[in-house]
Design a protein around this motif. Structure first.
Motif, short mmCIF file in Angstrom:
data_model
loop_
_atom_site.label_atom_id
_atom_site.label_comp_id
_atom_site.label_asym_id
_atom_site.label_seq_id
_atom_site.Cartn_x
_atom_site.Cartn_y
_atom_site.Cartn_z
N LEU A 1 -26.00 8.86 19.07
CA LEU A 1 -25.23 9.87 19.78
C LEU A 1 -24.40 9.24 20.88
O LEU A 1 -23.25 9.63 21.11
N GLU A 2 -24.98 8.28 21.59
CA GLU A 2 -24.26 7.62 22.68
C GLU A 2 -23.05 6.84 22.17
O GLU A 2 -22.03 6.75 22.86
N VAL A 3 -23.19 6.29 20.98
CA VAL A 3 -22.08 5.49 20.45
C VAL A 3 -21.12 6.33 19.60
O VAL A 3 -20.19 5.81 18.99
N ASN A 4 -21.40 7.67 19.57
CA ASN A 4 -20.54 8.60 18.83
C ASN A 4 -20.45 8.25 17.35
O ASN A 4 -19.37 8.26 16.74
N ALA A 5 -21.59 7.93 16.77
CA ALA A 5 -21.60 7.52 15.35
C ALA A 5 -21.86 8.66 14.41
O ALA A 5 -21.63 8.54 13.20
N VAL A 6 -22.39 9.83 14.93
CA VAL A 6 -22.81 10.91 14.03
C VAL A 6 -21.61 11.45 13.22
O VAL A 6 -21.70 11.65 12.01
#
Length: 1089
Positions: A965-970
């Motif tokens: 979530l922090e790396v915006n991978a979803v």
């Protein structure tokens, strides 16, 4: 009886014979006894021999006669009488004449073989005469009585034989041209002589009795053949005679007409078409004219004068200097003023100068076409005198016609002489006008063109080729007309400095000008000196090759024909080949002598060819002669052919064709033959084999070819790298390694890799990673990258050490070879995930190096894509959740945001590997997420609490907990679920499902729902991939435990789940039924469980 009595009774003609007997009788008995047993005396016939054997007795003389097989004793008086009779018979006048005729026949048979014309006719007559000879000899043997008929027959035969013999001598000695022009009369003479000899033969058979039946039959048959024999001029001879008669009759003294006629004469009489030879023949012909005058045969002399006047118009008949002297002598006598036509030159009807004046019955002269029209309109009266006319009378007024022609020629000659200075100095418009005038004059007749040449217009026309386009075009047109069939004009052009260069420049200009220039050059190439010059002009052959395939058909044909003409020179052929025109090079390679083949093959080896060129050469048949040269025992031929084959075999199509023609085995045998110490030959053969291997990659499955057809070939070939006697041959090693690298891309790759491992290729290749020769090192790295993926772990552990890892990373950092870097990264990617190897990589600083290549934009798109794929594959080993230290080291490089970006931009394989890495990172996130610290003191005065991760509950960050979530991978991961590749979808699904593991089901499902991932997961229920079906079932089984999501998505999942319960395997059916039970579709006790 005494000898004196014999002398009285014998004629004086028997004196020698009787004296011989007198000498015989006067010998003592003792001397006679020692003499030969027979004495020969020649009589009238050569084969009638009287042998006299005398035996002296005491009372009388008896002579023993032997004639043929008849023997008798005869007394001396009777013998003398008999000899007198024989002498009388032999003294008949027919005997000597027959002998003379036979002798003349023998001469004729010899002379008939050497005649210069009518060879076949003389041969036919000689065959008849040769059959007459035995008949005459038979007559001479027989004792024929003299008669008037016999004498007449022999006289006729003798005369005719003498005449034909003299005719044969004349046809040996006289001018060939003279004989050709008299071929009709020669043929007629042969026919007459043949008939006369036939008549004499028939008289012989009537006048002679006692001839054998066979001789009589032979005479009858011979007479019949000779009577029907016909001798005519040959078609070629008749054609020449008709052309001469036509030229004289029509007063056609055109130079080109004379040139063609003289060429025809030269071909017919068998002389070279060269000026010196033809001039000599014409001089001999002129001497025959003088002989005719001496004989006072004025008719023949006059006719031959007309012929020589016609033939002397030809270029070869007189030297340019002679023509020039005659021309200027005539031109200077004319003055410089143009004369108006005389009144008599005008036609009274048309009022135009007449072209074909004819005289009518009234004596008036008119233009033929005008008076014929007058008569055709029904007029019967003279247009001038009005007297009645005989309309059938139209007499050519030759004198007036000649006067008109002389007037025209005079004015034309003056016009031509004065135009040149205007063309030199006029402005463009004036020059164009004068050139058009000159063109019109040249088109009128050959005489005008000759005058233009003699006035040295050629130099002027060549000089103005530097002016504007229209002037250049007209100049080329006129030059073309002047050069046409005129060696003198061609020679003059060749003598002008830079003339050919000026014409060649026009080949590169506009189409119309190009067309005129190539036509002119084609004509000029018929003159050897000019042809040699054309080929040497820089760029000429290249321009011709370009034109030969152009849109203008005529220009293309002319260019092709000119290239054909220039192909006499090997250097020109090489230039053509360098311009991609291979026709003549292929011809020389196939049919030329060995030295020419070597020259062609040497140049072919050095040419820079495209694959299209190489394949064109192959289609033209280049491989057959080259492979034949390669099989030659001569080492020079073999070496040159090998170099040429090396150049050609780099084309995939050619490589396969070489293998099909069975050349692979001889090439391999030569390479394995260690007795050949020619390093360059070895290297060339190895390079060919490497290129043949490359040609087998991605070949047509319908016609596959196999390079290595023996189990021992792999080991023999690879072991050459370790052979001590060639240990310094880096190029050879490199080619061998590249051969195997190519073979590892073919359908037989598995077999090749297995055989290489068996022959200990791995340690040798690892050793070459530190080789100083960069090309050899790069080849070793590329081949090792093909072996490492499926290589046994034990082999890797045995031979790959820290040094090897360091060398690979050094190559990745410092190499300038993109493919070597790609292969080295591929090796790291596919090395077994052994902890020790990963640690070596980490210690050697592999992570920042890998990240740098993931972000680097300097490589080409395809090259970069492959490199990024391998780099991400290499990175995966550092993201395994079993080693948090490795994961942290990877995350600290800042790689995760880069990975997320690659989910949007990478290739399918890159995205798959990124998803795998993110999944592994995410598996550690929950344990690494820091708890949210509790507030201390009064909450209103304390700092705001940290917001915890929606999924993991604690404080997450990219580098510390690798949170998706922090790396915006979803979002990017969810989007990849919609792609078609099952492997990528599975990897992305694995990454997303890490969010709903264990206690994170509720929060993770919300994240997936917000990202619209759940509908995509449901869609996988219908995927043909069992892996995707199973993963999606496991995911949905957990998600649908939550009422919220069961209610929202359950309905859409029911039908796919029901379908799976019908057609799925055991575990799929069972899992599908369980989910349906969650959805209250099936009872918990259903048979599907």
């Amino acid at each position: 009886m005494g000898t004196s009595t014999c002398m009285d009774e014998c004629s004086q003609s028997n004196f020698k014979f009787l004296m011989h007997l007198n000498l015989l009788f006067s010998l003592p008995y003792s001397k006679l006894d020692k003499m030969p047993g027979a004495e020969s005396v020649a009589c009238a016939e050569e084969k009638s021999v009287v042998e006299v054997s005398a035996a002296l007795q005491s009372t009388s003389v008896t002579v023993f006669l032997l004639h043929g097989k008849e023997k008798c004793l005869i007394s001396l008086p009777k013998l003398c009488f008999t000899m007198m009779v024989l002498e009388f018979l032999s003294s008949s006048p027919t005997g000597p004449v027959i002998s003379q005729t036979i002798e003349t026949i023998s001469e004729f048979l010899i002379n008939a073989k050497d005649v210069l014309v009518k060879k076949e006719s003389f041969k036919e007559l000689a065959a008849y005469v040769e059959r007459i000879e035995p008949i005459l000899k038979d007559l001479r043997k027989g004792k024929v009585s003299d008669s008037e008929t016999l004498n007449r027959a022999i006289e006729i035969m003798n005369k005719e034989v003498k005449d034909v013999n003299q005719l044969a001598l004349d046809c040996n000695q006289k001018s060939k041209v003279y004989l050709l022009l008299n071929c009709r009369s020669i043929a007629k003479s042969l026919e007459n002589h043949t008939k006369q000899m036939s008549r004499a033969l028939s008289l012989l058979s009537l006048a002679t009795s006692g001839l054998s039946l066979g001789i009589v039959e032979e005479i009858e048959k011979l007479c019949e053949n000779m009577q029907t024999a016909g001798f005519k001029a040959a078609l070629a001879e008749e054609e020449i005679l008709e052309k001469i008669e036509s030229g004289i009759r029509e007063n056609n003294f055109d130079r080109s007409y004379a040139n063609k006629l003289l060429i025809l004469i030269a071909e017919t009489v068998g002389i070279k078409n060269e000026r010196s030879t033809i001039k000599k023949e014409l001089e001999e012909f002129k001497s025959e004219i003088e002989n005719a005058r001496v004989r006072k045969d004025m008719t023949e002399a006059m006719h031959m004068d007309q012929i020589i006047t016609l033939l002397e118009r030809a270029d070869a008949a007189s030297s340019p200097k002679d023509k020039e002297l005659r021309y200027f002598a005539k031109r200077q006598s004319l003055g410089n003023q143009i004369l108006d036509p005389l009144q008599s030159f005008y036609c009274p009807i048309t009022q135009d100068v007449m072209v074909d004046p004819v005289e009518i019955s009234s004596g008036q002269t008119f233009e033929r076409s005008a008076i014929e029209k007058w008569f055709a309109e029904g007029n019967k009266l003279c247009p001038l005198t009005l007297i009645p006319l005989d309309t059938s009378i139209l007499r050519p007024n030759k004198k007036l016609k000649e006067s008109i022609q002389e007037w025209k020629d005079r004015n034309t000659m003056i016009t031509i002489a004065t135009l040149k200075e205007k063309i030199k100095s006029g402005n463009d418009e004036e020059v164009l006008h004068d050139l058009q005038t000159l063109q019109n004059l040249c088109e009128e007749n050959d005489q005008h063109r000759e005058w233009v040449i003699l006035e040295d217009y050629i130099r002027t026309l060549l000089q103005i080729l530097s002016r504007n386009r229209d002037i250049r075009k007209l100049s080329l047109v006129i030059l073309g007309m002047l050069a046409k069939d005129n060696d003198e004009a061609k020679e003059r052009i060749s003598c002008v400095d830079h003339a050919i260069e000026s014409i060649v420049r026009s080949l590169g200009r506009r189409p119309e000008e190009r067309k005129l220039a190539v036509a002119l050059l084609l004509e000029l190439s018929k003159y050897d000196l000019v042809r040699e010059h054309i080929g040497k002009v820089q760029g000429c052959i290249l321009l011709l090759v370009t034109m030969s395939s152009g849109d203008d058909n005529q220009a293309a044909r002319d260019a092709t024909e000119l290239l054909e003409s220039l192909s006499y020179s090997d250097q020109n052929v090489i230039q053509m080949a360098k311009a991609n025109y291979f026709k003549h090079l292929l011809q020389r390679l196939s049919t030329g002598p060995d030295d020419v083949k070597m020259t062609m093959a040497t140049n072919l080896a050095e040419m820079e060819l495209t694959d299209h060129n190489r394949e064109s050469l192959s289609d033209g048949g280049v491989l057959v002669p080259l492979l034949h040269m390669f099989s030659h025992n001569d080492i020079k031929l073999k070496t040159v052919a090998t170099k040429a084959l090396r150049n050609l075999s780099s084309s995939k199509k050619n490589g396969q064709e070489i293998i099909r023609q069975g050349a692979a085995r001889p090439l391999l045998n030569l390479l394995f033959n260690q007795s050949i110490h020619t390093a360059s030959l070895w290297e060339d053969v190895a390079a060919i084999i490497m290129q043949l291997a490359a040609s087998t990659v991605s070949q047509d499955a319908q016609t596959p070819v196999l390079l290595l057809d023996s189990d021992d070939d792999v080991s023999h070939l690879f072991n050459l790298i370790s052979a001590t006697h060639i240990s310094e041959h880096y190029v050879l090693h490199q080619n061998i390694i590249q051969t195997f690298y190519a073979l590892c891309q073919t359908p037989s790759a598995s077999y090749i890799r297995t055989k290489l491992k068996e022959c200990s290729a791995v340690p040798k290749l690892v050793q070459l990673f530190e080789n100083e020769n960069l090309n050899l090192r790069a080849s070793a790295v590329k081949l090792f990258s093909c072996l490492v993926e499926n290589c046994e772990e034990a082999i890797i552990q045995e031979h790959v050490n820290q040094k090897c890892i360091n060398n690979l990373l050094k190559i990745i950092k410092s190499s300038s070879d993109e493919e070597e870097i790609l292969s080295a990264m591929g090796i790291i990617c596919y090395l077994p995930e052994i902890d020790q190897i990963t640690q070596w990589l980490l210690d050697a600083g592999a992570l920042p190096i890998i990240k740098s290549y993931v972000q680097d934009e300097k490589y080409r798109d395809h090259q970069k894509n492959n490199l990024v794929e391998n780099a991400i594959g290499a990175l995966c080993r550092f993201t395994v959740p079993t080693n948090l230290e490795w994961q942290k080291s990877a995350a600290e490089t800042g790689i995760m945001p880069v990975l997320v970006q690659l989910l949007e931009t990478g290739t399918t394989l890159t995205k798959q590997r990124v998803a795998q890495s993110l999944a592994q990172f995410s598996k550690s996130s929950f344990s690494l997420s820091r708890p949210i610290p509790k507030r201390k003191g009064l909450w209103c005065f304390s700092a705001p609490a940290d917001i915890g991760c929606m999924v993991h509950g604690g404080i997450c960050s990219v580098k510390s907990s690798f949170c998706l979530l922090e790396v915006n991978a979803v979002g990017p991961l969810t989007r990849t679920l919609g792609e078609s590749d099952p492997g990528l979808c599975e990897a992305s699904l694995d990454a997303l499902l890490t969010l709903i593991e264990g206690e994170r089901l509720q929060s993770g499902s919300k994240v997936l729902a917000e990202a619209n991932a759940i509908p995509l997961i449901i869609r996988y229920l219908g995927s043909p991939s069992p892996g995707l079906q199973e993963k999606s079932l496991h995911a949905l089984e957990r998600i649908f435990r939550l009422v919220e999501f069961k209610q929202k998505y359950g309905a859409s999942a029911q039908m796919p789940l029901v379908d799976l319960t019908q057609r799925g395997n055991g575990s799929i059916r069972s899992m599908s039924a369980r989910i349906l039970a969650h959805l209250n579709v099936l009872h918990d006790q259903s048979s599907y469980f």
